[in-house]
Design a protein around this motif. Structure first.
Motif, short mmCIF file in Angstrom:
data_model
loop_
_atom_site.label_atom_id
_atom_site.label_comp_id
_atom_site.label_asym_id
_atom_site.label_seq_id
_atom_site.Cartn_x
_atom_site.Cartn_y
_atom_site.Cartn_z
N PRO A 34 -62.91 -1.38 -74.79
CA PRO A 34 -63.83 -1.60 -73.57
C PRO A 34 -64.46 -2.87 -73.44
N LEU A 35 -64.76 -3.50 -72.49
CA LEU A 35 -65.51 -4.69 -72.28
C LEU A 35 -67.14 -4.32 -72.63
N PRO A 36 -67.66 -5.22 -73.32
CA PRO A 36 -68.89 -5.04 -73.62
C PRO A 36 -70.04 -5.22 -72.35
N GLU A 37 -70.89 -4.06 -72.36
CA GLU A 37 -71.63 -4.03 -70.96
C GLU A 37 -72.63 -5.39 -71.04
N ILE A 38 -73.22 -5.97 -72.22
CA ILE A 38 -73.88 -7.03 -72.24
C ILE A 38 -73.28 -7.62 -73.23
N VAL A 39 -73.36 -9.24 -73.32
CA VAL A 39 -73.07 -10.22 -74.48
C VAL A 39 -74.13 -9.82 -75.50
N PRO A 40 -73.91 -9.64 -76.64
CA PRO A 40 -74.85 -9.46 -77.86
C PRO A 40 -75.73 -10.65 -77.84
N PHE A 41 -76.86 -10.37 -78.16
CA PHE A 41 -77.98 -11.53 -78.39
C PHE A 41 -77.30 -12.45 -79.38
N GLU A 42 -76.97 -12.05 -80.53
CA GLU A 42 -76.30 -13.10 -81.53
C GLU A 42 -75.27 -13.94 -80.88
N ASP A 43 -74.55 -13.35 -80.03
CA ASP A 43 -73.53 -14.32 -79.40
C ASP A 43 -74.42 -15.47 -78.90
N ILE A 44 -75.42 -15.17 -77.90
CA ILE A 44 -76.16 -16.09 -77.45
C ILE A 44 -76.77 -17.27 -78.32
N THR A 45 -77.34 -16.84 -79.47
CA THR A 45 -78.04 -17.58 -80.55
C THR A 45 -76.75 -18.38 -81.15
N LYS A 77 -68.82 -16.97 -74.88
CA LYS A 77 -67.81 -16.30 -74.14
C LYS A 77 -68.11 -14.70 -74.00
N ASP A 78 -67.48 -13.87 -72.90
CA ASP A 78 -68.09 -12.57 -72.88
C ASP A 78 -67.28 -11.50 -73.47
N GLY A 79 -66.21 -12.06 -74.20
CA GLY A 79 -65.40 -11.03 -74.89
C GLY A 79 -63.95 -10.65 -74.01
N SER A 80 -64.14 -11.16 -72.71
CA SER A 80 -62.98 -10.58 -71.83
C SER A 80 -61.47 -11.61 -72.28
N GLU A 81 -61.78 -12.74 -72.88
CA GLU A 81 -60.73 -13.35 -73.41
C GLU A 81 -60.17 -12.69 -74.54
N ILE A 82 -60.75 -11.82 -75.26
CA ILE A 82 -60.21 -11.03 -76.48
C ILE A 82 -59.04 -10.13 -75.83
N LEU A 83 -59.59 -9.45 -74.66
CA LEU A 83 -58.57 -8.44 -74.00
C LEU A 83 -57.30 -9.21 -73.50
N LEU A 84 -57.49 -10.24 -72.72
CA LEU A 84 -56.49 -11.04 -72.31
C LEU A 84 -55.60 -11.52 -73.57
N ASP A 85 -56.08 -12.29 -74.51
CA ASP A 85 -55.21 -12.76 -75.50
C ASP A 85 -54.48 -11.42 -76.27
N ASN A 86 -55.23 -10.18 -76.45
CA ASN A 86 -54.77 -9.29 -77.07
C ASN A 86 -53.22 -8.85 -76.42
N TYR A 87 -53.50 -8.76 -75.08
CA TYR A 87 -52.30 -8.41 -74.15
C TYR A 87 -51.01 -9.27 -74.24
N ASP A 88 -51.47 -10.45 -74.36
CA ASP A 88 -50.52 -11.58 -74.45
C ASP A 88 -49.94 -11.62 -75.90
N ARG A 89 -50.66 -11.25 -76.76
CA ARG A 89 -50.21 -11.27 -78.22
C ARG A 89 -49.21 -10.04 -78.41
N LEU A 90 -49.62 -8.87 -77.85
CA LEU A 90 -48.90 -7.74 -78.10
C LEU A 90 -47.50 -8.15 -77.41
N ILE A 91 -47.20 -8.77 -76.29
CA ILE A 91 -45.91 -8.90 -75.90
C ILE A 91 -45.32 -10.02 -76.52
N SER A 92 -46.05 -11.05 -77.00
CA SER A 92 -45.46 -12.16 -77.58
C SER A 92 -44.98 -11.74 -79.08
#
Length: 622
Positions: free
Chosen positions: A150-161, A166-181
């Motif tokens: 599931p997408l993270p409710e908030i971006v973790p503070f360490e991602d800020i620092t 990025k907000d993690g949504s790119e991982i979901l999109l990339d993983n879908y594309d990667r599964l197909i490819s």
């Protein structure tokens, strides 16, 4: 009356409730009004051997990847002189294929390229095949790493620092594309050796026909059989577990295999049970990445997710061992028969021809096991991981409020699912709550469910349009059994047709009589009784455990190199494949005489005429 043609696509009635069915598949998969003249001029046959049920929109991926990748090896990699790939369309939910010939004037130019390319493989077969295994297993390992969290409710503070940005949504999109490819990648690998296996076999086949004009196709197939195939390993593992259960006196624990947890707990607690459980667990990787279907549908059930399936097969083997049956495949008998036939034909040749004969035969025998083995690595293992990951994704999307039911995903094409994912990450990213899909898709999905169900009410036409004078494409003949003679027989143009006799391919030798058991779907396999004759549109390689119970197999589609034909030869069972209509003509209980040496199935008496408990006593084996 001589029939010249099968119906045109536009002649076939659309089942009630399936109107507008074309809209549920991508535009490039359906016949086009603008191309009607061109498409009607081509001969199309239905591949119900790989796709026996109607596609849900997401499931076309297996058909698309398989047929595209088969074709690319003919047309672009190996440059097979007389065969390009196979065009394909979905019509009324079923897959139809039309082999693309190479124009006469281009054949000669392809020969030197073709010879150089196949020589590259055949000159170093074992090493190249070992590298293939590494590539394929590497792809599967990469697929296993994919997850759909599931997408993270908030971006973790360490991602800020850390300035991730990025907000993690790119991982979901990339993983879908990667599964197909990654799935596409293994389908490309799939045909690298498969086409070569057929080429080696066909080369041997054609040589035999040249030097022995009257040789039966079956004798040629027998000369490369009796080999240890990885595709039979899952079944062999079950047999080994059954023999161990008898040896360790664990037999009584197999009475309730439909409750796998209780069965395995009882075995584990019994004396010697620990040893059995250890072997059971060791068999899982990779051999339980195996389905009773064929891997092309989301509903195919895999052994490693449904332990009741392998446990049920083991229980069946256990009771046969107790009855004194020999459950192991008769490999020695097959090898002896192979050697006898090879010697018989070699004696007819002079030394020079005999040397060519043996060189071609041994190459075919080396390459031939791959014709079946690839099936385990791609259709079973790769597709098993693929469908498991698709289920993880659809479950996550259901929990996120996108779908009402995880099955909903299957009613969208894979490119439509990509849009749904973008919808989800957009709404989530801007803090808007529920994705638009939750309101925009339920009606569309409900309508598509009705259409798919309506399409399932009709059986597919075996072929469309006018067949060519002669059919040359090697796969079409060897794998599907679509030969010039078979097509004429389907059209009813067989000069010596007899009443109550179906003709097909003489796929595995022997003559038996027995009662029919018609199985339209893998889920019905549990109804098969010992000593019956299995009649099905097609059998899957994974039906191995059934082949020890039955007397013979009859299928609607399939050639000498279809899975049913190969498996029956290796299990020493008579088989007639490619009859066209056995599963719809024969009824369960009909008394049949199956001649796998001649390729005929005679209906001796109909179900209605044979009644009473003694009916099954007619069956006897020759």
């Amino acid at each position: 009356m001589t029939m010249k043609s099968f119906p045109k696509p536009s002649d076939l009635p659309v089942p009630a409730g399936a109107e507008g069915w074309e809209e549920i598949y991508p535009y490039y998969l359906v016949f086009q009004d603008e191309l009607k003249e061109e498409e009607d001029a081509k001969f199309w046959f239905c591949d119900s051997s790989h796709w026996p049920t109607v596609f849900k929109p997401f499931e076309t991926i297996g058909g698309e990847f398989a047929v595209k990748c088969l074709g690319q090896y003919n047309a672009r990699h190996l440059l097979i002189p007389n065969a390009n790939g196979i065009e394909f369309r979905v019509h009324l939910g079923y897959l139809y294929m039309s082999p693309i010939p190479v124009p006469e004037d281009q054949i000669a130019a392809r020969v030197p390229e073709f010879e150089a390319r196949i020589g590259h493989y055949f000159g170093d077969w074992e090493n190249k095949l070992a590298a293939w295994h590494d590539k394929v297993k590497g792809t599967i390992a990469d697929m296993e790493q994919i997850s759909f969290d599931p997408l993270p409710e908030i971006v973790p503070f360490e991602d800020i620092t850390n300035g991730v940005g990025k907000d993690g949504s790119e991982i979901l999109l990339d993983n879908y594309d990667r599964l197909i490819s990654l799935t596409y990648q293994n389908w490309q690998y799939h045909f690298e050796f498969l086409n070569l296996g057929y080429i080696a076999y066909l080369d041997f086949f054609n040589f035999c026909k040249e030097v022995f004009p009257n040789i039966p196709d079956l004798s040629i197939a027998t000369m490369v059989q009796g080999v240890d195939m990885e595709l039979f390993r899952p079944d062999d593992e079950l047999k080994s577990l059954a023999l161990l259960a008898v040896e360790l006196d664990l037999v009584q624990h197999f009475s309730r295999t439909d409750d796998p947890a209780a069965t395995l707990a009882a075995i584990a607690a019994a004396p010697g049970g620990e040893r059995w459980i250890k072997q059971w667990e060791e068999a899982h990787e990779p051999w339980f990445n195996f389905t009773i279907g064929n891997g092309f549908y989301a509903h195919d059930k895999y052994w490693n997710e449904h332990p009741e399936i392998p446990l049920g097969f083991i229980a069946d083997y256990v009771s046969r061992v107790q009855d004194g049956a020999q459950i192991l495949r008769p490999t020695q008998k097959l090898i002896a028969e192979k050697q006898r036939i090879v010697e018989e034909y070699t004696e007819l040749l002079d030394d020079e021809a005999a040397a060519i004969f043996e060189a071609k035969r041994s190459l075919a025998a080396t390459a031939y096991p791959y014709v079946e083995n690839h099936n385990f690595y791609i259709e079973h293992w790769t597709m098993g991981v693929f469908w498991r990951k698709v289920r993880e994704l659809s479950t996550m999307l259901t929990e996120a409020g996108v779908f009402q039911d995880p099955e909903d995903l299957l009613y969208l094409g894979r490119n439509e699912v990509r849009d749904v994912l973008f919808d989800l990450v957009t709404n989530f990213g801007v803090g808007a709550g529920t994705p638009i899909a939750a309101v925009a898709l339920p009606k569309k999905i409900a309508k598509r469910r009705l259409i798919v169900d309506a399409l399932k009410t009709a059986r597919p036409a075996p072929a469309l349009n006018t067949p060519p004078e002669v059919i040359t494409e090697p796969f079409t003949r060897m794998l599907w059994g679509i030969t010039t003679e078979q097509v004429q027989s389907w059209l009813g143009n067989d000069e010596d047709a007899e009443e109550n006799v179906l003709k097909g391919m003489a796929a595995s030798p022997g003559l038996v009589e027995g009662h029919a058991r018609v199985v339209m779907h893998a889920d019905d396999l549990s109804s098969v009784q010992a000593g019956e004759i299995l009649v099905a549109p097609i059998t899957a390689p994974s039906w191995g455990p059934i082949f020890g119970k039955i007397k013979a197999t009859v299928t609607d589609i399939g050639g000498m190199m279809s899975h049913a034909a190969i498996v029956c030869r290796e299990y020493d069972l008579p088989a007639v494949t490619g009859t066209g209509s056995a599963s719809t003509t024969i009824k369960t209980g009909d008394l049949l005489r199956v001649d796998g040496t001649k390729g005929t199935v005679q209906i001796l008496s109909n179900m209605e005429l044979v009644s009473g408990p003694g009916a099954h006593s007619h069956a006897h084996q020759h």
